[in-house]
Design an enzyme around this catalytic site. Structure first.
Site, PDB file in Angstrom:
ATOM      1  N   ASN A  69       0.850  -1.187   0.000  1.00  0.00           N
ATOM      2  CA  ASN A  69       0.000   0.000   0.000  1.00  0.00           C
ATOM      3  C   ASN A  69       0.886   1.238   0.000  1.00  0.00           C
ATOM      4  O   ASN A  69       2.108   1.137  -0.004  1.00  0.00           O
ATOM      5  CB  ASN A  69      -0.961  -0.019   1.197  1.00  0.00           C
ATOM      6  CG  ASN A  69      -0.239  -0.150   2.516  1.00  0.00           C
ATOM      7  OD1 ASN A  69       0.573   0.697   2.889  1.00  0.00           O
ATOM      8  ND2 ASN A  69      -0.511  -1.237   3.250  1.00  0.00           N
TER       9      ASN A  69
ATOM     10  N   LYS B 225     -12.829  -4.297  17.070  1.00  0.00           N
ATOM     11  CA  LYS B 225     -11.489  -4.728  17.454  1.00  0.00           C
ATOM     12  C   LYS B 225     -11.320  -4.833  18.968  1.00  0.00           C
ATOM     13  O   LYS B 225     -10.548  -5.651  19.452  1.00  0.00           O
ATOM     14  CB  LYS B 225     -10.435  -3.757  16.910  1.00  0.00           C
ATOM     15  CG  LYS B 225     -10.510  -3.506  15.411  1.00  0.00           C
ATOM     16  CD  LYS B 225     -10.012  -4.678  14.611  1.00  0.00           C
ATOM     17  CE  LYS B 225      -9.929  -4.307  13.129  1.00  0.00           C
ATOM     18  NZ  LYS B 225      -9.471  -5.414  12.289  1.00  0.00           N
TER      19      LYS B 225
END
Length: 399
Positions: A208, A341
């Site tokens: 990325n 998360k």
């Protein structure tokens, strides 16, 4: 910063001992006094006369020097310093420290001290990666020992990999960080940074656009506040900060292993842009281009490092900070991510191409916590890091 600071420098027996000479010079330039201790093996690589001349003090070598015992004693010698620094930290010295052995002056001083200790490891790559050394490293970290390095590089033996001792200026920066009295003094903080590269074949990979700039600035800001920082970085385009322990990785699975090896920590900041997927079966030979045919790439999901650490039943950091790089519905997606998360905070930012944030010098973030969403104005990544580090110091002080 080191003016009038007293450093007890323990020089171990390895080829990297020659760097201790430059380190002494650098420390004295900054106003520190250096009391040198040499192992018998160290004297095979550098002479006590050279060390003494640069330090401007006598070199201590013998545990059973009765004159010295009458004047000072090894117990007192280990406690009059502001910091004990081991350069190079050989596999043997680290093993003695981890097991509490004291069969020479250096190991006795390290066992008898109540002063903070900083180690700059240096050894052959196979010795560094050996399970015994890694176990000793875990023990010493748990005992509060700080580390700087080792770096990747070519060894005196001709092999390449982790095990090369940090350079003198890196060690000076780590010494300055260790002696800094700040709101995060005594705290150990983990920071992940940069992208990960997931191999497709030996020449291609999935990646990325992360530069690692924000994670680097966060690590620097935390160290400036006195924290002992473990910096786990993928192949970023910016260099890591000085004065922190740097662990270099390439893939998401390597990053997960490095994160778990760094625990326990007081806080974790997961700023790395970890690839969500990897090749299910990366091939060992280059995929050849065949006219009219496209390769079929099978993907597998990478480990979720942030979720794994956030949801630990034992050993979870007191403060876990995640990052959410979004292009749409930034606040809503980041809020959902925090809940999913299980982390304490999420730092959300809009990385749409028009913002110039991904890989740029500035950032505009929203800090999301139980208290809600707090929008910060656009500012440099360094200022974002300073603000976040200060907020973390306040939160850890309150816990």
């Amino acid at each position: 910063m080191l003016k009038a600071k007293r450093i007890l420098l323990i020089i171990g027996g390895g080829i990297a001992a020659y760097k201790a000479l430059d380190l002494i010079r650098r420390l004295r330039e900054r106003g520190a006094s250096v009391t040198p201790v040499m192992t018998s093996a160290a004297a095979e690589f550098v002479t006590p006369l050279s060390v003494s001349a640069l330090a401007g003090e006598r070199v201590y070598t013998d545990l059973f020097d009765l004159t010295n015992e009458a004047e000072m004693g090894h117990i007192q010698l280990s406690r009059v310093a502001d910091l004990l620094v081991v350069v190079p930290g050989t596999a043997d010295l680290m093993a003695k420290m981890a097991q509490g052995l004291a069969n020479d002056l250096a190991s006795t001083l390290l066992l008898a001290t109540d002063t903070p200790v900083l180690v700059a490891p240096a050894m052959n790559v196979r010795m560094w990666e050996h399970p015994a050394t890694q176990r000793n490293l875990t023990v010493l970290r748990g005992d509060g020992v700080r580390f700087v390095g080792p770096n990747d590089g070519t060894m005196a033996c001709g092999e390449f990999g982790p095990g090369r001792m940090a350079e003198p200026l890196e060690i000076v920066a780590a010494i300055e960080a260790a002696l800094l009295v700040g709101p995060l003094s005594g705290r150990r903080v983990l920071v992940t940074s940069g992208p990960t590269h997931e191999p497709i074949d030996p020449v291609r990979y999935i990646a990325n656009r992360s530069s690692g700039a924000q994670g680097t600035e966060i690590a620097r800001a935390l160290a400036t506040l006195g924290a002992e920082v473990v910096f786990v970085t993928g192949p970023a385009s910016v260099p890591p900060p000085e004065g922190v322990e740097v662990v270099r990785v390439e893939t998401a699975r390597q990053m997960r292993d490095a994160v778990l090896a760094a625990l326990p920590v007081d806080a974790g900041v997961f700023a790395a842009a970890v690839a969500d997927w990897r090749m299910a079966d990366a091939v060992t030979s280059k995929i050849k281009k065949v006219a009219g045919k496209l390769p079929l790439l099978q993907f597998a999901e990478n480990p979720d490092i942030l979720a794994e650490v956030s949801q630990m039943e034992r050993g979870r950091p007191a403060l876990v900070v995640g990052f959410a790089a979004e292009t749409d519905d930034v606040e809503a997606n980041a809020t959902a991510k925090r809940l999913r998360k299980g982390c304490d905070w999420i730092v959300a930012n809009d990385v749409s191409p028009a913002t110039g944030i991904m890989g740029g010098a500035e950032n505009a973030v929203t800090l999301i916590s139980d208290a809600g969403a707090e929008v910060w104005p656009r500012m440099s990544k360094r200022e974002v890091a300073k603000r976040l580090a200060q907020r973390m110091a306040e939160a850890l002080r309150a816990r």
